[in-house]
Design a protein around this motif. Structure first.
Motif, PDB file in Angstrom:
ATOM      1  N   GLY A   1       0.793  -1.229   0.000  1.00  0.00           N
ATOM      2  CA  GLY A   1       0.000   0.000   0.000  1.00  0.00           C
ATOM      3  C   GLY A   1       0.818   1.267   0.000  1.00  0.00           C
ATOM      4  N   GLN A   2       1.941   1.273  -0.707  1.00  0.00           N
ATOM      5  CA  GLN A   2       2.882   2.387  -0.635  1.00  0.00           C
ATOM      6  C   GLN A   2       2.521   3.548  -1.548  1.00  0.00           C
ATOM      7  N   GLY A   3       3.104   4.706  -1.222  1.00  0.00           N
ATOM      8  CA  GLY A   3       2.906   5.884  -2.050  1.00  0.00           C
ATOM      9  C   GLY A   3       3.583   7.087  -1.421  1.00  0.00           C
ATOM     10  N   VAL A   4       3.502   8.211  -2.111  1.00  0.00           N
ATOM     11  CA  VAL A   4       4.047   9.460  -1.588  1.00  0.00           C
ATOM     12  C   VAL A   4       2.917  10.273  -0.970  1.00  0.00           C
ATOM     13  N   THR A   5       3.271  11.281  -0.196  1.00  0.00           N
ATOM     14  CA  THR A   5       2.282  12.067   0.534  1.00  0.00           C
ATOM     15  C   THR A   5       1.322  12.771  -0.427  1.00  0.00           C
ATOM     16  N   PRO A   6       0.009  12.601  -0.220  1.00  0.00           N
ATOM     17  CA  PRO A   6      -0.967  13.255  -1.104  1.00  0.00           C
ATOM     18  C   PRO A   6      -1.234  14.696  -0.693  1.00  0.00           C
ATOM     19  N   SER A   7      -1.951  15.396  -1.528  1.00  0.00           N
ATOM     20  CA  SER A   7      -2.364  16.762  -1.228  1.00  0.00           C
ATOM     21  C   SER A   7      -3.860  16.866  -1.490  1.00  0.00           C
ATOM     22  N   LEU A   8      -4.652  16.921  -0.425  1.00  0.00           N
ATOM     23  CA  LEU A   8      -6.105  17.035  -0.552  1.00  0.00           C
ATOM     24  C   LEU A   8      -6.541  18.487  -0.361  1.00  0.00           C
ATOM     25  N   PRO A   9      -7.474  18.970  -1.177  1.00  0.00           N
ATOM     26  CA  PRO A   9      -8.041  20.300  -0.937  1.00  0.00           C
ATOM     27  C   PRO A   9      -8.712  20.350   0.427  1.00  0.00           C
ATOM     28  N   ASN A  10      -8.645  21.502   1.068  1.00  0.00           N
ATOM     29  CA  ASN A  10      -9.266  21.664   2.375  1.00  0.00           C
ATOM     30  C   ASN A  10     -10.772  21.431   2.270  1.00  0.00           C
ATOM     31  N   PHE A  11     -11.301  20.608   3.165  1.00  0.00           N
ATOM     32  CA  PHE A  11     -12.717  20.222   3.093  1.00  0.00           C
ATOM     33  C   PHE A  11     -13.645  21.429   3.269  1.00  0.00           C
ATOM     34  N   GLU A  12     -13.401  22.246   4.273  1.00  0.00           N
ATOM     35  CA  GLU A  12     -14.290  23.379   4.533  1.00  0.00           C
ATOM     36  C   GLU A  12     -14.269  24.363   3.366  1.00  0.00           C
ATOM     37  N   GLU A  13     -13.089  24.587   2.789  1.00  0.00           N
ATOM     38  CA  GLU A  13     -13.008  25.491   1.641  1.00  0.00           C
ATOM     39  C   GLU A  13     -13.701  24.902   0.425  1.00  0.00           C
ATOM     40  N   THR A  14     -13.673  23.583   0.298  1.00  0.00           N
ATOM     41  CA  THR A  14     -14.275  22.918  -0.859  1.00  0.00           C
ATOM     42  C   THR A  14     -15.787  22.847  -0.754  1.00  0.00           C
ATOM     43  N   TYR A  15     -16.296  22.495   0.437  1.00  0.00           N
ATOM     44  CA  TYR A  15     -17.732  22.228   0.586  1.00  0.00           C
ATOM     45  C   TYR A  15     -18.483  23.292   1.393  1.00  0.00           C
ATOM     46  N   GLY A  16     -17.768  24.178   2.056  1.00  0.00           N
ATOM     47  CA  GLY A  16     -18.435  25.254   2.776  1.00  0.00           C
ATOM     48  C   GLY A  16     -19.009  24.871   4.116  1.00  0.00           C
ATOM     49  N   ILE A  17     -18.656  23.696   4.633  1.00  0.00           N
ATOM     50  CA  ILE A  17     -19.101  23.264   5.957  1.00  0.00           C
ATOM     51  C   ILE A  17     -17.918  22.674   6.709  1.00  0.00           C
ATOM     52  N   THR A  18     -18.035  22.629   8.029  1.00  0.00           N
ATOM     53  CA  THR A  18     -16.992  22.011   8.845  1.00  0.00           C
ATOM     54  C   THR A  18     -17.293  20.531   9.025  1.00  0.00           C
ATOM     55  N   ALA A  19     -16.254  19.755   9.302  1.00  0.00           N
ATOM     56  CA  ALA A  19     -16.428  18.298   9.414  1.00  0.00           C
ATOM     57  C   ALA A  19     -15.554  17.736  10.524  1.00  0.00           C
ATOM     58  N   SER A  20     -16.081  16.709  11.189  1.00  0.00           N
ATOM     59  CA  SER A  20     -15.338  15.958  12.201  1.00  0.00           C
ATOM     60  C   SER A  20     -15.360  14.478  11.843  1.00  0.00           C
ATOM     61  N   VAL A  21     -14.332  13.764  12.291  1.00  0.00           N
ATOM     62  CA  VAL A  21     -14.185  12.336  12.008  1.00  0.00           C
ATOM     63  C   VAL A  21     -14.036  11.577  13.312  1.00  0.00           C
ATOM     64  N   ILE A  22     -14.803  10.504  13.464  1.00  0.00           N
ATOM     65  CA  ILE A  22     -14.623   9.568  14.580  1.00  0.00           C
ATOM     66  C   ILE A  22     -14.342   8.194  13.992  1.00  0.00           C
ATOM     67  N   THR A  23     -13.218   7.610  14.372  1.00  0.00           N
ATOM     68  CA  THR A  23     -12.813   6.295  13.893  1.00  0.00           C
ATOM     69  C   THR A  23     -11.719   5.754  14.795  1.00  0.00           C
ATOM     70  N   GLY A  24     -11.578   4.442  14.814  1.00  0.00           N
ATOM     71  CA  GLY A  24     -10.479   3.819  15.533  1.00  0.00           C
ATOM     72  C   GLY A  24      -9.344   3.423  14.614  1.00  0.00           C
ATOM     73  N   VAL A  25      -9.423   3.842  13.351  1.00  0.00           N
ATOM     74  CA  VAL A  25      -8.464   3.400  12.328  1.00  0.00           C
ATOM     75  C   VAL A  25      -7.640   4.581  11.826  1.00  0.00           C
ATOM     76  N   ASP A  26      -6.323   4.458  11.881  1.00  0.00           N
ATOM     77  CA  ASP A  26      -5.436   5.551  11.490  1.00  0.00           C
ATOM     78  C   ASP A  26      -5.640   5.989  10.043  1.00  0.00           C
ATOM     79  N   LEU A  27      -5.966   5.042   9.175  1.00  0.00           N
ATOM     80  CA  LEU A  27      -6.173   5.354   7.773  1.00  0.00           C
ATOM     81  C   LEU A  27      -7.182   6.487   7.596  1.00  0.00           C
TER      82      LEU A  27
END
Length: 403
Positions: free
Chosen positions: A225-251
């Motif tokens: 599952g290898q690769g180089v560091t990605p670059s994701l657009p900021n979620f709030e700037e993209t969709y206009g809302i804030t977001a939170s994540v709850i998970t037990g998985v680092d991925l």
């Protein structure tokens, strides 16, 4: 307006003989999810573009609102993002599983669900072993959670990093019982170096005191599952809302970090059968007081699918309903909200790994009457009206209400 996306990882399935030809979603007692389905809109979606293997990395990137075809660089980099590990363009980040191998086969891809504390000793020991034996060693192991770790290999150039990133590697959970040598990757010098590290890890791990105490020893590492560091657009700037994540998985934490989302760390969230469902529900309720969108992910159904344990899969789905979906939906009563529930991919009991089949989807809108969807399962959503679309459109569908 509040938004929630429930992600019972790997919960969709094929008909199971033990369940009289029904699936775990069909037989699980889920009154809260059923109520959501009957008042909502049902259908199917697919989170894995055709050119990718059906992994949780690609599938959840879609659910988080990002087209993998535009942004996916590998699983390892996403997990590194959860740890805040600094990297350069020359670094290739691998997912590193502690595995149990016997007679040259992949016997157990998680080494009996080794504890994080035990695995940490092994990761630190591997770093010492390789750096002492090879003073110019270009890699470093990083401890994750349980059997899920990272290995970062520093290439001599960006070009070498691109070559190493492009080599196809095999997820260990896809090759259970198969010969390791039949699942090696690439035929270049860089690939051979990574393979040598994997097989040489056995020399250090086989007699380690941690493994002498374990019924299922972690006697090798498997890099994939290898690769180089990605670059994701900021979620709030993209969709206009804030977001939170709850998970037990680092991925998933990594995807959220790269997207600028708020990561809510829940005590007792293990990513396994013993995860604290009730704590996740309570933390989810609190998170929604401060954020517009909550993505809440539960790994247990996927783990049960890999283990081909139908009883645990049904139990996991029922606990998600009781301790997470029910309390969170109840907390939102009296205000406008939209909620979706879907797996990232199926993990069928009969095959023990991920498949790329379409997954059931239910979207609930507190201000609208639903369609003829009967239940959240592989058959019940067929009567719903949702058009099947690619998974990365889900966020847009929720926000716009066009579904």
């Amino acid at each position: 307006m509040k938004y929630v996306i429930f992600i019972p990882d790997g919960s969709s399935d094929y008909p199971v003989d033990e369940l009289d030809g029904k699936t775990p979603l069909m037989v699980a007692k889920t009154p809260n999810i059923d109520k959501m389905a009957k008042g909502g809109f049902g259908g199917f979606t697919n989170n894995v573009p055709q050119q990718y293997t059906p992994g949780s990395d690609v599938a959840n990137m879609s659910i988080f609102g990002y087209n993998p075809a535009d942004y996916y660089t590998g699983r390892g980099p996403l997990e590194a993002g959860s740890e805040g590990i600094p990297t350069t363009p020359e670094d290739v980040i691998f997912r590193c599983n502690t595995i149990f191998s016997e007679d040259g086969e992949m016997d157990d891809f998680n080494a009996g669900h080794i504890s994080t504390e035990e695995a940490d000793e092994l990761m630190k020991g591997l770093n010492e072993y390789f750096t002492e034996k090879y003073p110019d060693f270009k890699g470093k192991f990083y401890t994750g959670v349980s059997y899920r770790h990272l290995f970062i290999y520093s290439c001599d150039s960006v070009e070498d990093a691109e070559v190493l990133s492009s080599i196809k590697t095999m997820p260990p959970h896809d090759i259970a019982g198969e010969k390791l040598v039949d699942n090696l990757f690439g035929d270049c010098e860089l690939a051979h170096e990574i393979q040598q590290i994997m097989f040489e890890s056995r020399e250090y791990l086989k007699d380690h005191e941690v493994n002498q105490k374990r019924e299922i020893p972690a006697n090798m590492v498997w890099l994939w599952g290898q690769g180089v560091t990605p670059s994701l657009p900021n979620f709030e700037e993209t969709y206009g809302i804030t977001a939170s994540v709850i998970t037990g998985v680092d991925l998933l934490k990594g995807i959220g970090n790269f997207a600028g989302m708020n990561i809510v760390n829940v005590p007792g969230a293990t990513g396994y059968f013993d995860t604290d469902y009730e704590a996740k529900g309570k933390y989810g309720i609190e998170a929604l007081k401060e954020t517009d969108l909550l993505l809440i992910h539960i790994e247990a159904p996927d783990e049960a699918g890999h283990a081909q344990n139908v009883e645990e899969k049904v139990k996991a789905i029922e606990r998600i309903d009781e301790f997470i979906v029910g309390p969170i939906i109840e907390s939102l009563q009296g205000q406008d909200f939209r909620a979706a529930i879907l797996p990232d991919h199926p993990t069928p009991i009969s095959v023990g790994t991920h498949t790329r089949d379409d997954v059931p989807l239910v979207i609930y809108d507190s201000a609208r009457e639903g369609d003829d969807c009967e239940s959240f399962d592989e058959e019940g959503v067929k009567k719903g009206s949702l058009e099947t679309k690619k998974g990365h459109f889900l966020i847009q569908r929720l926000i716009s209400g066009e579904f």
